[in-house]
Write an enzyme that holds these catalytic residues in place. Structure first.
Site, PDB file in Angstrom:
ATOM      1  N   GLU A   1      28.332  -7.674  -9.683  1.00 15.94           N
ATOM      2  CA  GLU A   1      28.500  -6.340  -9.085  1.00 15.94           C
ATOM      3  C   GLU A   1      29.755  -5.648  -9.627  1.00 15.94           C
ATOM      4  O   GLU A   1      29.749  -4.456  -9.918  1.00 15.94           O
ATOM      5  CB  GLU A   1      28.546  -6.444  -7.552  1.00 15.94           C
ATOM      6  CG  GLU A   1      28.505  -5.079  -6.901  1.00 15.94           C
ATOM      7  CD  GLU A   1      27.943  -5.067  -5.488  1.00 15.94           C
ATOM      8  OE1 GLU A   1      27.299  -6.058  -5.077  1.00 15.94           O
ATOM      9  OE2 GLU A   1      28.162  -4.061  -4.803  1.00 15.94           O
TER      10      GLU A   1
ATOM     11  N   ASP B   1      30.580 -10.245   1.055  1.00 14.54           N
ATOM     12  CA  ASP B   1      29.150 -10.026   1.258  1.00 14.54           C
ATOM     13  C   ASP B   1      28.323 -11.130   0.599  1.00 14.54           C
ATOM     14  O   ASP B   1      27.371 -11.646   1.183  1.00 14.54           O
ATOM     15  CB  ASP B   1      28.738  -8.665   0.681  1.00 14.54           C
ATOM     16  CG  ASP B   1      29.510  -7.526   1.300  1.00 14.54           C
ATOM     17  OD1 ASP B   1      30.173  -7.754   2.338  1.00 14.54           O
ATOM     18  OD2 ASP B   1      29.474  -6.411   0.754  1.00 14.54           O
TER      19      ASP B   1
ATOM     20  N   GLY C   1      21.937   0.638   1.631  1.00 14.18           N
ATOM     21  CA  GLY C   1      22.958   1.660   1.818  1.00 14.18           C
ATOM     22  C   GLY C   1      23.412   1.818   3.259  1.00 14.18           C
ATOM     23  O   GLY C   1      24.085   2.793   3.597  1.00 14.18           O
TER      24      GLY C   1
ATOM     25  N   SER D   1      24.774  -4.770   3.351  1.00 17.73           N
ATOM     26  CA  SER D   1      24.807  -5.604   2.144  1.00 17.73           C
ATOM     27  C   SER D   1      23.447  -5.948   1.561  1.00 17.73           C
ATOM     28  O   SER D   1      23.187  -7.088   1.183  1.00 17.73           O
ATOM     29  CB  SER D   1      25.582  -6.907   2.406  1.00 17.73           C
ATOM     30  OG  SER D   1      26.929  -6.613   2.513  1.00 17.73           O
ATOM     31  N   SER D   2      22.614  -4.932   1.429  1.00 16.05           N
ATOM     32  CA  SER D   2      21.347  -5.162   0.725  1.00 16.05           C
ATOM     33  C   SER D   2      21.617  -5.563  -0.717  1.00 16.05           C
ATOM     34  O   SER D   2      20.865  -6.355  -1.297  1.00 16.05           O
ATOM     35  CB  SER D   2      20.479  -3.902   0.769  1.00 16.05           C
ATOM     36  OG  SER D   2      21.037  -2.869  -0.016  1.00 16.05           O
ATOM     37  N   SER D   3      22.697  -5.037  -1.293  1.00 15.87           N
ATOM     38  CA  SER D   3      22.980  -5.358  -2.700  1.00 15.87           C
ATOM     39  C   SER D   3      23.366  -6.831  -2.853  1.00 15.87           C
ATOM     40  O   SER D   3      22.886  -7.514  -3.760  1.00 15.87           O
ATOM     41  CB  SER D   3      24.060  -4.431  -3.256  1.00 15.87           C
ATOM     42  OG  SER D   3      25.157  -4.373  -2.387  1.00 15.87           O
TER      43      SER D   3
ATOM     44  N   TYR E   1      37.010   4.114  -1.247  1.00 22.11           N
ATOM     45  CA  TYR E   1      37.093   2.648  -1.340  1.00 22.11           C
ATOM     46  C   TYR E   1      38.061   2.260  -2.461  1.00 22.11           C
ATOM     47  O   TYR E   1      38.972   1.453  -2.267  1.00 22.11           O
ATOM     48  CB  TYR E   1      35.689   2.080  -1.613  1.00 22.11           C
ATOM     49  CG  TYR E   1      35.626   0.573  -1.622  1.00 22.11           C
ATOM     50  CD1 TYR E   1      35.466  -0.137  -0.439  1.00 22.11           C
ATOM     51  CD2 TYR E   1      35.722  -0.147  -2.819  1.00 22.11           C
ATOM     52  CE1 TYR E   1      35.398  -1.519  -0.441  1.00 22.11           C
ATOM     53  CE2 TYR E   1      35.660  -1.524  -2.832  1.00 22.11           C
ATOM     54  CZ  TYR E   1      35.497  -2.202  -1.640  1.00 22.11           C
ATOM     55  OH  TYR E   1      35.439  -3.571  -1.650  1.00 22.11           O
TER      56      TYR E   1
ATOM     57  N   SER F   1      10.610  -4.052  -7.990  1.00 25.14           N
ATOM     58  CA  SER F   1      10.948  -4.104  -6.565  1.00 25.14           C
ATOM     59  C   SER F   1       9.961  -3.247  -5.780  1.00 25.14           C
ATOM     60  O   SER F   1       9.659  -2.118  -6.195  1.00 25.14           O
ATOM     61  CB  SER F   1      12.360  -3.590  -6.321  1.00 25.14           C
ATOM     62  OG  SER F   1      12.562  -3.421  -4.931  1.00 25.14           O
TER      63      SER F   1
HETATM   64  P1  ADP Z   1      24.461  -1.910   0.747  1.00 20.44           P
HETATM   65  O1  ADP Z   1      25.481  -1.738   1.807  1.00 20.44           O
HETATM   66  O2  ADP Z   1      23.081  -1.872   1.320  1.00 20.44           O
HETATM   67  O3  ADP Z   1      24.698  -3.105  -0.114  1.00 20.44           O
HETATM   68  P2  ADP Z   1      24.940  -0.478  -1.688  1.00 20.44           P
HETATM   69  O4  ADP Z   1      24.969   0.991  -1.960  1.00 20.44           O
HETATM   70  O5  ADP Z   1      26.098  -1.301  -2.051  1.00 20.44           O
HETATM   71  O6  ADP Z   1      24.565  -0.620  -0.149  1.00 20.44           O
HETATM   72  O7  ADP Z   1      23.674  -1.104  -2.416  1.00 20.44           O
HETATM   73  C1  ADP Z   1      22.423  -0.504  -2.298  1.00 20.44           C
HETATM   74  C2  ADP Z   1      21.741  -0.505  -3.655  1.00 20.44           C
HETATM   75  O8  ADP Z   1      21.313  -1.848  -4.002  1.00 20.44           O
HETATM   76  C3  ADP Z   1      20.476   0.318  -3.689  1.00 20.44           C
HETATM   77  O9  ADP Z   1      20.754   1.672  -3.983  1.00 20.44           O
HETATM   78  C4  ADP Z   1      19.682  -0.332  -4.815  1.00 20.44           C
HETATM   79  O10 ADP Z   1      20.145   0.097  -6.082  1.00 20.44           O
HETATM   80  C5  ADP Z   1      20.079  -1.809  -4.674  1.00 20.44           C
HETATM   81  N1  ADP Z   1      19.114  -2.554  -3.867  1.00 20.44           N
HETATM   82  C6  ADP Z   1      19.364  -3.237  -2.747  1.00 20.44           C
HETATM   83  N2  ADP Z   1      18.247  -3.851  -2.275  1.00 20.44           N
HETATM   84  C7  ADP Z   1      17.255  -3.533  -3.125  1.00 20.44           C
HETATM   85  C8  ADP Z   1      15.855  -3.854  -3.212  1.00 20.44           C
HETATM   86  N3  ADP Z   1      15.247  -4.631  -2.321  1.00 20.44           N
HETATM   87  N4  ADP Z   1      15.148  -3.337  -4.239  1.00 20.44           N
HETATM   88  C9  ADP Z   1      15.746  -2.558  -5.159  1.00 20.44           C
HETATM   89  N5  ADP Z   1      17.047  -2.243  -5.140  1.00 20.44           N
HETATM   90  C10 ADP Z   1      17.799  -2.708  -4.146  1.00 20.44           C
END
Ligand code: ADP
Length: 382
Positions: free
Chosen positions: A162, A174, A124, A128-130, A226, A69
């Site tokens: 997840e 999400d 974070g 919802s990046s995850s 949560y 990544s």
């Molecule tokens: P969010 O609300 O953004 O989903 P989370 O804490 O649930 O927050 O998820 C964030 C985690 O997802 C990061 O700490 C990382 O481990 C992973 N993650 C998300 N996007 C990426 C990315 N593009 N590259 C690497 N890891 C990522």
């Protein structure tokens, strides 16, 4: 290919020395209303953000998964099929590895791949990046290996990754938002059966804006709280003799509260049941072309999350209060709380003033500067 997809393809080539077979993208999301209703099998109303995670990938024939990544430069992983076991993969790689595991567990013919990830979804931030990472990976792996999986099923498998592989007990909102949203619409989703409906959400056409305020804080309480709220909701459902709190009708809320012997559960039930009603009302207003009237419901939702569900924090409360004082039609925290983001519905002409007022208030309170941007409803994974 778009410029962003080209960038991901070039990143792949720099890592692996050859060109990827394709680039798949999945967006982050912001939830308009319906917070903590998805973990009670209820209704939610997210939009997809224009911000996306892109996965450039190529199939491998040896079953091995190589993961890189741009966002975690030191975190390359190389995983044999035997290494794909829940709990065995740590760090960010657990998200894409978990997706491969969940797809294989579901019997889909998904083999190995070289994977390179780039994202402009802030991680974070409650956006919802995850889920974006999971859904983009799921789409890439299924298409690379010719596996057929409808979008809702794909979202469920991403959620399973997840829950069971990464170990985060999230709901399905999400992943569904990332997989199934369409541009210019909010996604009205029943998280029990995954029935969905696209509700028109073109704020610009009505002279409105949706501001997102990323507070850039995440308090340590978040994960434990949560899980505790989820457990509380499940205990309340058991005590009331229903499968989930979505089964308590709004009209029966008073009776239900009276039936609960454990009074500490009452605020949780009150939030979930009133929030379900707010989703119903906001959907009806959007469908009727009256988004302005949704403002007070957003603010009422915030009060419920702050006072009854108790998952807000000073930064979110400040963002909401100042946005409303500066002329927003309504505002609320969005996501799981204890940091992350808030949203504010504003008249187009007031957007700059609201954003500036929130930024100034954060400075005056000694908080880090928030990241404020206007969100338009983007498309789902592609
Ligand atoms: P969010 O609300 O953004 O989903 P989370 O804490 O649930 O927050 O998820 C964030 C985690 O997802 C990061 O700490 C990382 O481990 C992973 N993650 C998300 N996007 C990426 C990315 N593009 N590259 C690497 N890891 C990522």
């Amino acid at each position: 290919m778009t410029a962003a997809a080209n960038g991901a393809a070039e990143g792949f080539e720099r890592c692996y020395g050859y060109a990827p077979e394709g680039v798949w993208a999945a967006p982050g999301r912001v939830n308009l209303i319906g917070e903590y209703t998805d973990v009670n099998e209820g209704h939610v109303l997210p939009i997809a953000l224009p911000h996306c995670t892109r996965v450039a990938a190529a199939a491998r024939t040896d079953g091995v998964l190589r993961l890189r990544s741009r966002e975690t430069p030191g975190g390359a992983a190389e995983l044999s099929p035997a290494a794909l076991a829940p709990g065995a993969v740590k760090g960010w790689a657990a998200y894409p590895a978990g997706v491969a595991w969940a797809l294989r567990e579901a019997g889909l013919p998904v083999g190995g791949a070289d994977v390179y990830v780039e994202s402009d979804v802030p991680a974070g931030a409650g956006l919802s990046s995850s889920a974006a990472l999971e859904v983009a990976t799921a789409l890439a792996l299924t298409e690379l290996h010719g596996a057929v999986c409808e979008r809702p099923a794909l979202a469920r498998l991403a959620q399973r990754a997840e829950n069971a592989f990464v170990g985060v007990p999230c709901g399905v909102m999400d992943q569904m938002a990332s997989a199934c949203c369409t541009a210019g619409h909010a996604l009205h989703l029943d998280t029990r059966g995954l029935a969905l409906r696209q509700v028109p959400f073109d704020l610009a056409a009505r002279g409105l804006r949706l501001l997102v305020v990323d507070t850039r804080v995440r308090h340590a309480l978040a994960d434990g709280a949560y899980a505790a709220r989820r457990a509380g909701c499940e205990a309340a459902a058991r005590a009331l003799g229903v499968r989930a709190l979505r089964d308590v009708p709004y009209g029966r809320l008073g009776d239900a509260l009276g039936e609960l012997g454990d009074v500490s559960l009452r605020p949780l039930v009150r939030h979930v049941v009133t929030e379900g009603e707010r989703v119903r009302e906001v959907v009806a207003l959007l469908a009727a072309g009256e988004p302005r009237k949704a403002g007070p419901l957003l603010t009422a939702g915030h009060a419920s999350l702050r006072d009854d569900f108790a998952v807000s924090c000073p930064e979110l409360d400040l963002a909401v209060a100042v946005a409303n004082e500066a002329g927003a039609l309504g505002a609320r925290m969005t996501g799981a709380g204890f940091g992350g983001s808030a949203l504010a519905l504003v008249e187009e002409g007031a957007a700059d003033a609201v954003g500036e007022a929130v930024t100034e208030a954060f400075a005056a309170a000694g908080h880090r500067p928030p990241r404020v941007f206007a969100a338009v409803a983007g498309g789902g994974a592609r």
